[in-house]
Every structure is written in C-alpha cells, then in structure tokens.
Write an enzyme that holds these catalytic residues in place. Sequence first.
Site, PDB file in Angstrom:
ATOM      1  N   HIS A  23      33.782  46.261  11.316  1.00 38.69           N
ATOM      2  CA  HIS A  23      33.958  46.711  12.753  1.00 38.69           C
ATOM      3  C   HIS A  23      33.118  45.988  13.592  1.00 38.69           C
ATOM      4  O   HIS A  23      32.216  45.042  13.069  1.00 38.69           O
ATOM      5  CB  HIS A  23      33.310  48.452  12.571  1.00 38.69           C
ATOM      6  CG  HIS A  23      31.919  48.254  12.381  1.00 38.69           C
ATOM      7  ND1 HIS A  23      31.501  48.280  10.889  1.00 38.69           N
ATOM      8  CD2 HIS A  23      30.796  48.088  13.301  1.00 38.69           C
ATOM      9  CE1 HIS A  23      30.024  48.038  11.040  1.00 38.69           C
ATOM     10  NE2 HIS A  23      29.755  48.177  12.164  1.00 38.69           N
ATOM     11  N   THR A  52      30.365  46.836  16.343  1.00 37.75           N
ATOM     12  CA  THR A  52      29.335  47.798  17.018  1.00 37.75           C
ATOM     13  C   THR A  52      29.544  47.776  18.552  1.00 37.75           C
ATOM     14  O   THR A  52      29.156  46.577  18.982  1.00 37.75           O
ATOM     15  CB  THR A  52      27.993  47.926  16.223  1.00 37.75           C
ATOM     16  OG1 THR A  52      28.173  47.850  14.862  1.00 37.75           O
ATOM     17  CG2 THR A  52      27.156  48.924  16.756  1.00 37.75           C
ATOM     18  N   HIS A  70      29.968  41.119  17.544  1.00 38.57           N
ATOM     19  CA  HIS A  70      30.333  40.827  16.117  1.00 38.57           C
ATOM     20  C   HIS A  70      30.875  41.583  15.127  1.00 38.57           C
ATOM     21  O   HIS A  70      30.654  42.605  15.223  1.00 38.57           O
ATOM     22  CB  HIS A  70      29.018  40.042  15.696  1.00 38.57           C
ATOM     23  CG  HIS A  70      27.996  41.042  15.337  1.00 38.57           C
ATOM     24  ND1 HIS A  70      27.270  41.651  16.152  1.00 38.57           N
ATOM     25  CD2 HIS A  70      27.922  41.666  13.980  1.00 38.57           C
ATOM     26  CE1 HIS A  70      26.343  42.812  15.473  1.00 38.57           C
ATOM     27  NE2 HIS A  70      26.654  42.522  14.102  1.00 38.57           N
ATOM     28  N   THR A 124      30.166  42.002  11.113  1.00 41.65           N
ATOM     29  CA  THR A 124      29.131  41.738  10.054  1.00 41.65           C
ATOM     30  C   THR A 124      30.223  41.672   8.757  1.00 41.65           C
ATOM     31  O   THR A 124      30.730  42.604   8.680  1.00 41.65           O
ATOM     32  CB  THR A 124      28.056  42.717   9.764  1.00 41.65           C
ATOM     33  OG1 THR A 124      27.209  42.718  10.899  1.00 41.65           O
ATOM     34  CG2 THR A 124      27.315  42.131   8.601  1.00 41.65           C
TER      35      THR A 124
HETATM   36  O1  ACK Z   1      26.949  45.242  11.510  1.00 39.64           O
HETATM   37  P1  ACK Z   1      26.600  46.034  12.696  1.00 39.64           P
HETATM   38  O2  ACK Z   1      26.737  45.767  13.907  1.00 39.64           O
HETATM   39  O3  ACK Z   1      24.794  46.309  12.382  1.00 39.64           O
HETATM   40  O4  ACK Z   1      26.781  47.502  12.004  1.00 39.64           O
HETATM   41  C1  ACK Z   1      25.922  48.232  11.562  1.00 39.64           C
HETATM   42  C2  ACK Z   1      26.079  49.679  12.319  1.00 39.64           C
HETATM   43  O5  ACK Z   1      24.748  49.753  13.192  1.00 39.64           O
HETATM   44  C3  ACK Z   1      25.387  50.651  10.947  1.00 39.64           C
HETATM   45  O6  ACK Z   1      24.146  50.454  10.674  1.00 39.64           O
HETATM   46  C4  ACK Z   1      24.421  48.474  13.518  1.00 39.64           C
HETATM   47  N1  ACK Z   1      23.035  48.675  13.778  1.00 39.64           N
HETATM   48  C5  ACK Z   1      22.318  49.277  13.068  1.00 39.64           C
HETATM   49  N2  ACK Z   1      21.014  49.287  13.796  1.00 39.64           N
HETATM   50  C6  ACK Z   1      21.138  48.844  15.089  1.00 39.64           C
HETATM   51  C7  ACK Z   1      20.304  48.728  16.001  1.00 39.64           C
HETATM   52  N3  ACK Z   1      19.183  49.023  16.338  1.00 39.64           N
HETATM   53  N4  ACK Z   1      21.115  48.080  17.242  1.00 39.64           N
HETATM   54  C8  ACK Z   1      22.432  47.902  17.186  1.00 39.64           C
HETATM   55  N5  ACK Z   1      23.192  47.904  16.125  1.00 39.64           N
HETATM   56  C9  ACK Z   1      22.454  48.381  15.330  1.00 39.64           C
HETATM   57  C10 ACK Z   1      24.605  47.821  12.208  1.00 39.64           C
END
Ligand code: ACK
Length: 222
Positions: A69, A71, A153, A155
Amino acid sequence: VPLEETSIPLFYGWFLVPAVQEKVRCTSMDFLKTLDTLEAFKKHLTDFTGEAEKEVDLEQYFSANSGLHCTTKYCDYGKAEGAKEYAEQTVVKEQYCSASELSLNALFVTPRTVGARVSLTENQLTLWPSDAEKEAESLVPTAASLPAGSRAHVTLGCADGVEPVQTGYDLLEILALQQEGLTGELVEEMELGSLAYFGKGRWLLSLREPISAKACFSSYYG
Ligand code: ACK
C-alpha cells in the site's frame, strides 16, 4: 470507549489490488537479485554488512512486506496528530473506496528498507496530508522544502528490526540529496532502468517504464 473514538483506523492509504501486488513483488525481487551481484554493489558491501568480505543476499536481507500500500495518513486509531481532522475531510469521505492508478516510477534500497517511489497525480494529492513531509523534519532536516507527495511510497521490505515507517524517511533522504543537486553516481543501465548510488548504501533505480498500479483508497484497522 465510545464508538466514534474507535472508528478512526490505524492508517489511510491506497491498497494495491492483489494481481498488481504480485507484479510489484516480482519486479522488486528481480531488482534485488540483480543488485547484489553487481560489482558496484559489492564495492559498497560494507554499507550493508559492516564487514569487508562478507556477502549479502538481499532477498534474504529484507523481510518482504505483505499488504502492499501507499500510506496517505497514519492515524494510530486517532492518537496521531491531525488524525481526526484528516478522517473528517470531505475529500477523504468522498474518495473512500474509490479506485485509482498509482504510478511507481522508481525503486530504492538502503541498508534499512526497500521501497517504490510513488508519483502522485493532482487528484491523488488532494488526499495527501499537508504536513506529511514536514513531519519527517527531525530525521531529514530539509524534508519540508520538498514538494508535497515526495514521501509517497510503497514499502516492499525492511531489514531485521526496522519498522516500515523508515521507508518514507529513506526516500526523503535520497530526494533531499537530489534537491541539493546531487544526481548520484550513475552506476549502470539495467534492464529495468538506470541505477544510481547516493552513498551510505542508498541506491535508486529510476524505472524506464513506470509501473501503473491499480489501487483502492481505503483504510486499515489491523
Ligand atoms: O510502509 P508504511 O507507509 O509505513 O505503512 C506503514 C503503516 O503506517 C502501518 O504501520 C506507516 N506508518 C507507521 N508510523 C507512521 C508515522 N509515524 N508516520 C507515517 N507513517 C507511518 C507504516
């Protein structure tokens, strides 16, 4: 706990449809498989191993992420700053469950993460939180001066003990270097695109043909 307080998700984002997840995963595997055999990569192996002569198998080095995904807003069930405000936006409600094409135009690898850079359209940017880049400032000092959406992005994998949130920081770090005028050391033209090295184990593969990834804007509760 009142229902309204539990109805904010862990995060919002675009979720790649299953067939596309498969394609992106394969492309990423191909890239990792090739990268760790390149002489240029071996020359900088200590970035990953800390030791000169050790080998590294990048496919093993990263644990593959599931549920690919991009985010938009990390909400932490309402505890994250601005979570409630984000969830209440009309555009978020209106576009909820709608399909969209994400353009993945680069892959990047660092000793911590592997990910795909997403280039958002103007319409997709309406769902992008205005402080997403600024929020990374403590780790990437110039992040706030990068264009909105820079942090977007997917991940693809993380090294042992690394949280997925790191992937966006790693991407911003590379983009911050580019903004300072660094183009990276052009290492090689690969089948997938051109590979550049930015030091400290940071590799960027600009895809010759961006991957168009069908995705749904939705949320994840965990
Ligand atoms: O890979 P990502 O974008 O990085 O997707 C996961 C998702 O939320 C579930 O954990 C993202 N994530 C976690 N903590 C944060 C944060 N503080 N700020 C932005 N994205 C986050 C994580």
